[in-house]
Design an enzyme around this catalytic site. Structure first.
Site, PDB file in Angstrom:
ATOM      1  N   SER A  68       0.790  -1.229   0.000  1.00  0.00           N
ATOM      2  CA  SER A  68       0.000   0.000   0.000  1.00  0.00           C
ATOM      3  C   SER A  68       0.825   1.285   0.000  1.00  0.00           C
ATOM      4  CB  SER A  68      -0.951  -0.059   1.188  1.00  0.00           C
ATOM      5  OG  SER A  68      -1.916   0.918   1.075  1.00  0.00           O
ATOM      6  N   ALA A 372      -8.655   9.759   8.883  1.00  0.00           N
ATOM      7  CA  ALA A 372      -8.253  11.071   8.360  1.00  0.00           C
ATOM      8  C   ALA A 372      -7.346  10.912   7.146  1.00  0.00           C
ATOM      9  CB  ALA A 372      -7.547  11.863   9.458  1.00  0.00           C
ATOM     10  N   SER A 501       3.062   2.214  15.187  1.00  0.00           N
ATOM     11  CA  SER A 501       2.491   1.920  13.865  1.00  0.00           C
ATOM     12  C   SER A 501       2.330   0.413  13.700  1.00  0.00           C
ATOM     13  CB  SER A 501       3.420   2.456  12.774  1.00  0.00           C
ATOM     14  OG  SER A 501       3.117   1.844  11.536  1.00  0.00           O
TER      15      SER A 501
HETATM   16  C1  G16 Z   1      -3.090   0.757   6.533  1.00  0.00           C
HETATM   17  C2  G16 Z   1      -4.410   0.513   7.196  1.00  0.00           C
HETATM   18  C3  G16 Z   1      -5.014   1.818   7.649  1.00  0.00           C
HETATM   19  C4  G16 Z   1      -4.022   2.547   8.555  1.00  0.00           C
HETATM   20  C5  G16 Z   1      -2.666   2.665   7.877  1.00  0.00           C
HETATM   21  C6  G16 Z   1      -1.596   3.183   8.808  1.00  0.00           C
HETATM   22  O1  G16 Z   1      -3.282   1.558   5.413  1.00  0.00           O
HETATM   23  O2  G16 Z   1      -5.276  -0.135   6.292  1.00  0.00           O
HETATM   24  O3  G16 Z   1      -6.212   1.541   8.326  1.00  0.00           O
HETATM   25  O4  G16 Z   1      -4.493   3.814   8.864  1.00  0.00           O
HETATM   26  O5  G16 Z   1      -2.226   1.404   7.424  1.00  0.00           O
HETATM   27  O6  G16 Z   1      -1.505   2.300   9.887  1.00  0.00           O
HETATM   28  P1  G16 Z   1      -0.380   2.445  10.988  1.00  0.00           P
HETATM   29  O7  G16 Z   1      -0.512   3.838  11.517  1.00  0.00           O
HETATM   30  O8  G16 Z   1      -0.710   1.391  12.002  1.00  0.00           O
HETATM   31  O9  G16 Z   1       0.945   2.247  10.317  1.00  0.00           O
HETATM   32  P2  G16 Z   1      -2.648   1.188   4.021  1.00  0.00           P
HETATM   33  O10 G16 Z   1      -3.242   2.187   3.078  1.00  0.00           O
HETATM   34  O11 G16 Z   1      -1.169   1.289   4.170  1.00  0.00           O
HETATM   35  O12 G16 Z   1      -3.129  -0.219   3.782  1.00  0.00           O
END
Ligand code: G16
Length: 542
Positions: A68, A372, A501
């Site tokens: 992602s 957000a 994270s």
């Molecule tokens: C993923 C999750 C999101 C989250 C983001 C950051 O997004 O699907 O719900 O907000 O990671 O997560 P963290 O702050 O725990 O690193 P994505 O778009 O990377 O799949």
């Protein structure tokens, strides 16, 4: 017997994918690491997907290979449950166990017993579909997953390159054909025809899409072909030159609060940025003096909630659980106040991770959820759907009520209910803006964001940070919350929290305040405390 042979086969084939010396964890959105560390995980997730499918009576399970918003050298995997939702939370621990086991066959056998596959179920086929984003490591990793599915006797289908939400949609359609046609084409057709219906073919000005140099770019261009020129889409950062997520994409724009590279921003233009697998979206524009303005997930959720609430009222549908919005601690304080005080919409706050928001959104008949960072969608309850269907057949529908019911139905068909989806979210936003005859500055004026800042702190072991109350407070390390409270108390409209994270090896810090200066200095001061009390490495934040 058959099963014993299968476990033996699983063990033998696993030697092609040796496990590196790494402790794997199923994080916020599955496993995420440097791509070269992942082949063994992929093989094992192929196995787990077959087991999950068998446990769900042969329903198809999805396996999405993506990291992602993370850099191009990373990759990852997320499992998708039969209704297109994220893998059930209970199974995340099985995924972690299997990924870390030194005896794959034995571990899989134990898990099979734990999930109590009855012998009658044991013989059902395990069905798996796999897709990947545009990362160069994707095809090799997909092969490892397919090898796993095959080794455990599963039936599998490689769908090639898709966005994450497209795979969620397809999984849902395979298991619930009423939802749509289970193909990429079926996806475009469903959301684009609902969009054309809702906008009544009013020609719109072009929208400019930052494709993050990832899968979102070609797929947005494909979507544009289905929009019959109702909405011209112009894609930049399409991967032809730049690197995936580097100085572009939704995460770069949201965190940095600035426009992406790769485009000249024109005053009056509408711009969006998606992330590396196109499940997030943010809007932005330049004002007359060239000032940058961001319309993030909070702005998107408030726009959608206000529109759907209005249509719900006009339709006179009587619902027990009404419309509500789900946010996380990252939601700007102004957005929550706007929803509660101006729109009179109930707001729930949950932990970061779409899986948590999605679950909570089921509490409402119309559950709008957004992080957000631009990750979100809307869920419509079974009761809502059946009442809508019944009301449409009603004898004395006035024109206003009839139009409201039709608009609700088209909105529902534009929206991908399985997961946050940049393409479908863009279409619903575009449709609402066109109906309201709003440009981005008008939308932006609904409420003014409190200045905010996010920072990352590198620590030795981020699991020393333990949070509570939907991540708004820390309970460990000792003393950290007291320090944060003291810093926050000194600042007008101050708010700050920290959390480890689940997708990167960092501690995240969020701060907001009445002024830009206070938000920045609060974030810095809190980051300093995290560094001191949670085992910071490298240089103390400056
Ligand atoms: C993923 C999750 C999101 C989250 C983001 C950051 O997004 O699907 O719900 O907000 O990671 O997560 P963290 O702050 O725990 O690193 P994505 O778009 O990377 O799949």
């Amino acid at each position: 017997n058959l099963s014993q042979k299968l476990f033996q086969n699983v063990s033998e084939k696993s030697s092609k994918y040796p496990k590196p010396e790494v402790k794997f964890t199923y994080g916020t959105a599955g496993f995420r690491l440097k791509a070269e560390l992942l082949p063994s995980v992929m093989y094992r997730m192929g196995l787990l997907a077959v087991l999950r499918s068998r446990a769900c009576g042969s329903k198809t399970i999805g396996l999405m290979i993506t990291a992602s918003h993370n850099p191009v050298q990373d990759n990852g995997v997320k499992l998708i449950d039969p209704m297109g939702e994220m893998l059930e939370a209970d199974w995340e621990k099985y995924a972690t166990e299997l990924a870390n086991s030194d005896e794959v066959g034995k571990c899989l056998k134990d898990l099979t017993e734990q999930v109590k596959l009855k012998s009658a179920e044991w013989n059902v086929v395990g069905n798996v579909v796999v897709a990947r984003d545009t990362r160069p490591s994707g095809s090799e990793l997909a092969q490892a997953a397919l090898d796993g599915a095959e080794a455990f006797g599963g039936k599998f289908n490689d769908l090639g390159i898709l966005t994450t939400p497209q795979l969620h949609f397809i999984v849902r359609c395979i298991n619930d054909p009423k939802y749509g046609t289970a193909s990429e084409e079926g996806y475009y057709k469903k959301i684009s025809s609902a969009f054309v219906k809702l906008t009544k073919s009013v020609a719109l000005s072009p929208v400019n899409v930052d494709g993050a140099n990832g899968v979102g770019a070609p797929k947005m261009s494909e979507l544009a072909k289905h929009l019959k020129n109702v909405l011209p889409v112009s894609v930049f950062n399409d991967g032809s030159t730049g690197k995936l997520n580097e100085n572009c994409g939704a995460d770069f724009v949201k965190v940095g609060q600035r426009g992406p590279e790769g485009v000249e921003i024109t005053v009056g233009g509408r711009y969006v940025s998606v992330d590396g697998d196109a499940d997030r979206i943010v809007y932005f524009y330049h004002d007359n003096s060239g000032g940058f303005h961001l319309l993030d997930g909070d702005k998107i959720s408030t726009l959608i909630a206000s529109y759907l609430k209005e249509k719900l009222e006009e339709s006179c549908l009587n619902l027990d659980h009404g419309l509500g919005v789900v946010q996380t601690a990252y939601a700007n304080g102004s957005s929550t106040a706007y929803l509660e005080d101006i729109l009179n919409v109930p707001v729930a706050c949950v932990k970061t991770g779409v899986k948590h928001l999605h679950k909570k959104a089921h509490d409402f008949d119309i559950g709008v959820y957004f992080e957000a960072n631009g990750h979100g969608t809307v869920l419509f309850s079974v009761e809502f759907k059946s009442k809508l269907e019944k009301a449409k057949q009603g004898p004395d529908l006035g024109p206003k009520k009839k139009a409201a019911l039709e608009e609700l139905e088209s909105s529902m068909n534009i929206i991908n209910e399985t997961v946050g989806d940049a393409m479908s979210d863009m279409l619903i936003v575009e449709a609402i803006l066109s109906k309201k005859e709003w440009d981005l500055p008008t939308w932006d004026k609904c409420y003014q964001d409190l200045p905010n800042r996010q920072r990352k702190v590198q620590v030795k072991d981020r699991t020393v940070i333990v949070t509570t109350d939907a991540e708004t407070k820390t309970t460990s390390p000792q003393g950290l919350q007291g320090e944060i409270d003291t810093l926050v108390a000194k600042v007008k409209k101050g708010r700050s929290f920290v959390r480890p994270s689940g997708t990167e090896d960092v501690v995240r810090v969020y701060a907001e305040a009445e002024t830009r200066e206070d938000a920045d200095s609060l974030a810095l001061a809190v980051a300093g405390k995290v560094f001191d009390l949670a085992g910071g490495v490298g240089t103390r934040p400056t």
